[in-house]
Motif scaffolding. Structure first.
Motif, PDB file in Angstrom:
ATOM      1  N   ALA A 170       0.951  -1.115   0.007  1.00 44.26           N
ATOM      2  CA  ALA A 170       0.098  -0.058  -0.064  1.00 44.26           C
ATOM      3  C   ALA A 170       0.809   1.338   0.129  1.00 44.26           C
ATOM      4  CB  ALA A 170      -0.865   0.126   1.283  1.00 44.26           C
ATOM      5  N   THR A 171       0.509   2.426  -0.624  1.00 43.97           N
ATOM      6  CA  THR A 171       0.791   3.681  -0.511  1.00 43.97           C
ATOM      7  C   THR A 171      -0.254   4.677  -0.564  1.00 43.97           C
ATOM      8  OG1 THR A 171       0.915   3.832  -3.069  1.00 43.97           O
ATOM      9  CG2 THR A 171       2.866   3.041  -2.103  1.00 43.97           C
ATOM     10  N   ALA A 172       0.275   5.700   0.123  1.00 39.33           N
ATOM     11  CA  ALA A 172      -0.695   6.702   0.433  1.00 39.33           C
ATOM     12  C   ALA A 172      -0.058   8.105   0.714  1.00 39.33           C
ATOM     13  CB  ALA A 172      -1.693   6.674   1.688  1.00 39.33           C
ATOM     14  N   THR A 173      -0.797   9.175   0.281  1.00 38.26           N
ATOM     15  CA  THR A 173      -0.268  10.603   0.462  1.00 38.26           C
ATOM     16  C   THR A 173      -1.013  11.436   1.432  1.00 38.26           C
ATOM     17  OG1 THR A 173       0.748  10.484  -1.744  1.00 38.26           O
ATOM     18  CG2 THR A 173       0.577  12.820  -0.736  1.00 38.26           C
ATOM     19  N   LYS A 190      -4.728   9.779   0.452  1.00 36.73           N
ATOM     20  CA  LYS A 190      -5.176   9.133  -0.668  1.00 36.73           C
ATOM     21  C   LYS A 190      -4.194   8.211  -1.211  1.00 36.73           C
ATOM     22  CE  LYS A 190      -8.217  12.804  -2.831  1.00 36.73           C
ATOM     23  NZ  LYS A 190      -9.705  12.019  -2.775  1.00 36.73           N
ATOM     24  N   GLY A 191      -4.510   7.042  -1.729  1.00 37.47           N
ATOM     25  CA  GLY A 191      -3.706   6.014  -2.068  1.00 37.47           C
ATOM     26  C   GLY A 191      -4.181   4.926  -2.611  1.00 37.47           C
ATOM     27  N   VAL A 198      -5.452  -3.562  -8.202  1.00 40.96           N
ATOM     28  CA  VAL A 198      -5.346  -2.423  -7.313  1.00 40.96           C
ATOM     29  C   VAL A 198      -6.580  -1.682  -6.904  1.00 40.96           C
ATOM     30  CG1 VAL A 198      -4.065  -0.213  -7.253  1.00 40.96           C
ATOM     31  CG2 VAL A 198      -3.088  -1.984  -8.313  1.00 40.96           C
ATOM     32  N   ALA A 199      -6.736  -1.541  -5.602  1.00 35.46           N
ATOM     33  CA  ALA A 199      -7.740  -1.084  -4.908  1.00 35.46           C
ATOM     34  C   ALA A 199      -7.510   0.512  -4.392  1.00 35.46           C
ATOM     35  CB  ALA A 199      -8.459  -1.742  -3.785  1.00 35.46           C
ATOM     36  N   PRO A 200      -8.380   1.575  -4.729  1.00 29.04           N
ATOM     37  CA  PRO A 200      -7.964   2.853  -4.248  1.00 29.04           C
ATOM     38  C   PRO A 200      -8.499   3.031  -2.833  1.00 29.04           C
ATOM     39  CG  PRO A 200     -10.003   2.862  -6.018  1.00 29.04           C
ATOM     40  CD  PRO A 200      -9.436   1.544  -5.992  1.00 29.04           C
ATOM     41  N   MET A 201      -7.804   3.929  -2.098  1.00 31.65           N
ATOM     42  CA  MET A 201      -8.206   4.007  -0.702  1.00 31.65           C
ATOM     43  C   MET A 201      -8.039   5.375  -0.477  1.00 31.65           C
ATOM     44  SD  MET A 201      -5.621   2.693   2.352  1.00 31.65           S
ATOM     45  CE  MET A 201      -5.821   2.766   4.008  1.00 31.65           C
TER      46      MET A 201
END
Length: 100
Positions: A71-74, A81-82, A91-94
């Motif tokens: 996982a990655t998020a900003t 958002k990531g 890939v699932a948006p978070m």
């Protein structure tokens, strides 16, 4: 460095529908620990890294099937958002908002 610490009300849009969770981040320099807790259980953060306002980590899912998710998020203020890589499932948006 951005303030990434806290609890985040998150939604991950997976092939099984929207999964709500509370993502907890506790940073220590360029690393972080925490968890992602939802209705199906709690996943611990593995190998959490902080690079400015960007987080990267892994989570190990055991149920309903074994899978290591990257996982990655900003973080931008009180929003996150990531994306979560779900192995063969894409890939699932978070997205999330910081809890008060």
């Amino acid at each position: 460095m951005a303030n990434v610490d806290g609890q985040w009300d998150c939604v991950t849009k997976t092939p099984m529908g929207e999964q709500k969770s509370v993502f907890t981040v506790v940073s220590n320099g360029d690393s972080f620990t925490g968890s992602n807790a939802g209705p199906m259980g709690t996943l611990d953060v593995i190998d959490g890294k902080v690079d400015g306002d960007t987080l990267s980590w892994k989570m190990e899912l055991k149920v309903p099937m074994a899978m290591v998710m990257d996982a990655t998020a900003t973080v931008d203020g009180d929003t996150l958002k990531g994306e979560v890589k779900l192995g063969a499932f894409g890939v699932a948006p978070m997205s999330g908002t910081r809890k008060a």
